[in-house]
Design a protein around this motif. Structure first.
Motif, PDB file in Angstrom:
ATOM      1  N   TRP A 105       0.838  -1.211   0.000  1.00 58.38           N
ATOM      2  CA  TRP A 105       0.000   0.000   0.000  1.00 58.38           C
ATOM      3  C   TRP A 105       0.872   1.260   0.000  1.00 58.38           C
ATOM      4  CZ3 TRP A 105      -0.552   4.119   3.347  1.00 58.38           C
ATOM      5  CH2 TRP A 105      -1.673   4.936   3.135  1.00 58.38           C
ATOM      6  N   SER A 106       1.900   1.311   0.854  1.00 58.91           N
ATOM      7  CA  SER A 106       2.693   2.532   0.997  1.00 58.91           C
ATOM      8  C   SER A 106       3.587   2.778  -0.218  1.00 58.91           C
ATOM      9  CB  SER A 106       3.536   2.475   2.271  1.00 58.91           C
ATOM     10  OG  SER A 106       4.436   1.388   2.239  1.00 58.91           O
ATOM     11  N   GLY A 108       3.026   1.823  -3.239  1.00 58.39           N
ATOM     12  CA  GLY A 108       2.159   2.203  -4.351  1.00 58.39           C
ATOM     13  C   GLY A 108       1.768   3.666  -4.343  1.00 58.39           C
ATOM     14  N   ARG A 109       1.887   4.304  -3.202  1.00 57.56           N
ATOM     15  CA  ARG A 109       1.528   5.712  -3.083  1.00 57.56           C
ATOM     16  C   ARG A 109       2.746   6.614  -2.956  1.00 57.56           C
ATOM     17  NH1 ARG A 109      -1.956   2.419  -2.347  1.00 57.56           N
ATOM     18  NH2 ARG A 109      -4.188   2.771  -2.549  1.00 57.56           N
ATOM     19  N   ASP A 111       6.002   8.327  -4.670  1.00 58.95           N
ATOM     20  CA  ASP A 111       6.531   8.696  -5.986  1.00 58.95           C
ATOM     21  C   ASP A 111       8.036   8.849  -5.857  1.00 58.95           C
ATOM     22  OD1 ASP A 111       7.022   9.540  -8.520  1.00 58.95           O
ATOM     23  OD2 ASP A 111       5.501  11.122  -8.535  1.00 58.95           O
ATOM     24  N   PRO A 220      -0.605   1.255  -8.656  1.00 54.65           N
ATOM     25  CA  PRO A 220      -0.116   1.273  -7.276  1.00 54.65           C
ATOM     26  C   PRO A 220       0.016  -0.105  -6.640  1.00 54.65           C
ATOM     27  CG  PRO A 220      -1.682   3.057  -7.598  1.00 54.65           C
ATOM     28  CD  PRO A 220      -1.717   2.229  -8.856  1.00 54.65           C
ATOM     29  N   TYR A 221      -0.962  -0.957  -6.818  1.00 50.66           N
ATOM     30  CA  TYR A 221      -0.917  -2.272  -6.168  1.00 50.66           C
ATOM     31  C   TYR A 221       0.229  -3.134  -6.694  1.00 50.66           C
ATOM     32  CZ  TYR A 221      -3.026  -4.256 -10.387  1.00 50.66           C
ATOM     33  OH  TYR A 221      -3.264  -4.660 -11.682  1.00 50.66           O
ATOM     34  N   SER A 241       4.040   5.292  -9.523  1.00 45.15           N
ATOM     35  CA  SER A 241       2.763   4.694  -9.922  1.00 45.15           C
ATOM     36  C   SER A 241       1.841   5.739 -10.549  1.00 45.15           C
ATOM     37  CB  SER A 241       2.071   4.069  -8.710  1.00 45.15           C
ATOM     38  OG  SER A 241       2.900   3.099  -8.108  1.00 45.15           O
ATOM     39  N   ASP A 243      -1.472   7.772 -11.024  1.00 47.65           N
ATOM     40  CA  ASP A 243      -2.521   8.195 -10.080  1.00 47.65           C
ATOM     41  C   ASP A 243      -3.886   8.237 -10.753  1.00 47.65           C
ATOM     42  OD1 ASP A 243      -2.127  10.344 -11.710  1.00 47.65           O
ATOM     43  OD2 ASP A 243      -1.573  11.750 -10.109  1.00 47.65           O
ATOM     44  N   HIS A 256      -4.606  -5.525  -3.890  1.00 49.61           N
ATOM     45  CA  HIS A 256      -3.607  -5.277  -2.845  1.00 49.61           C
ATOM     46  C   HIS A 256      -3.409  -6.524  -1.979  1.00 49.61           C
ATOM     47  CE1 HIS A 256      -3.865  -1.003  -3.875  1.00 49.61           C
ATOM     48  NE2 HIS A 256      -2.811  -0.809  -3.087  1.00 49.61           N
TER      49      HIS A 256
END
Length: 279
Positions: A105-106, A108-109, A111, A220-221, A241, A243, A256
């Motif tokens: 999760w982290s 994937g978010r 940059d 992201p996943y 990832s 957005d 996820h």
């Protein structure tokens, strides 16, 4: 010379005085008392108290020395330890999985864009030369990154399935060229049928040019597994990832969860073997 009557009757063999008879009686009494004591100890030597269960305990405070009682308790204790070990292993597995899920999760978010040798776009479905919405979202992110001059090359990845006229890589290249990315700056990896194969071929293409630093663009996943697969193949990898991913809601949650399991297992058995098992 005095007569027998004067000196007392002379003892015959076998005669004993009262003192001797008293001592002998006391001796026999003591021996009898000792012989009445159970010579078997109430607690068998070598076996701790906790091993002996209630079934082996007699009412008079002693223990049944037959092995059946103690062996039954030993078996129960062994099974208890096995269950405890199994529970501990299960608990550790859950914690390990949850840590992997958080990392999926982290990452994937996050940059991580910065100057690299090449931007690598992970492939997705294409429909007769037209990128699917999922692939188009990834390519749109590359179009945003390209003017920033982060890399001189873009690697588009992905082969095709039997019956397709176009590969994922060729559909991606055409999409990027239409949006201003020079054809000469695009490398096509068009053989891979899964993420590992595509990144393996990409690593070989870049190695021929003396390059190894990449910025991976994907959903992201999928970011963490892509990055760690690339690192397993010898690349220095970062991720950026998209957005605008079309994967959202419950579908994103499911992806996820699946990716967390894949990352957790891949770290143990290797991502190449993981690809052989699931892709």
């Amino acid at each position: 010379m005095s007569s027998p009557s004067e000196s007392g009757a002379q003892r015959r063999p076998g005669d004993r005085g009262s003192a001797e008879l008293h001592d002998e009686v006391e001796s026999h009494r003591t021996i009898g008392e000792v012989s009445t004591v159970d010579p078997t100890p109430s607690h068998p030597p070598g076996i701790p108290h906790e091993v002996l269960d209630a079934d082996a305990h007699r009412g008079d405070g002693s223990y049944d020395h037959t092995p059946s009682g103690s062996l039954a308790v030993v078996r129960r204790r062994v099974w208890l330890r096995v269950l405890q070990a199994g529970f501990a292993l299960f608990a550790l597995s859950v914690v390990y999985y949850l840590i992997s899920l958080y990392q999926v999760w982290s990452v994937g978010r996050a940059d991580q864009q910065q100057p690299v040798d090449a931007i690598v776009v992970m492939g997705a479905a294409q429909y007769d030369g037209r990128p699917s919405p999922q692939l188009a979202a990834r390519l749109d992110h590359v179009v945003e990154l390209w003017p920033e001059g982060l890399a001189p090359l873009v690697v588009v990845t992905g082969g095709n399935i039997p019956g397709d006229r176009f590969t994922e890589a060729s559909a991606s290249a055409a999409y990027l060229i239409e949006r201003g990315v020079p054809d000469a700056s695009i490398l096509r990896e068009d053989e891979g049928s899964n993420s590992f194969e595509s990144l393996e071929a990409t690593a070989a293409m870049l190695a021929e040019r003396g390059l190894d630093e990449v910025l991976i663009v994907t959903d992201p996943y999928h970011a963490l597994r892509s990055r760690e697969t690339a690192e397993e193949l010898g690349l220095t990898a970062r991720v950026s990832s998209t957005d605008t991913s079309v994967v959202g809601g419950s579908d994103a949650v499911g992806r996820h969860l699946e990716e967390a399991a894949g990352v957790a297992i891949g770290r143990i058995i290797g991502f190449e073997r993981l690809a052989d098992l699931v892709d």
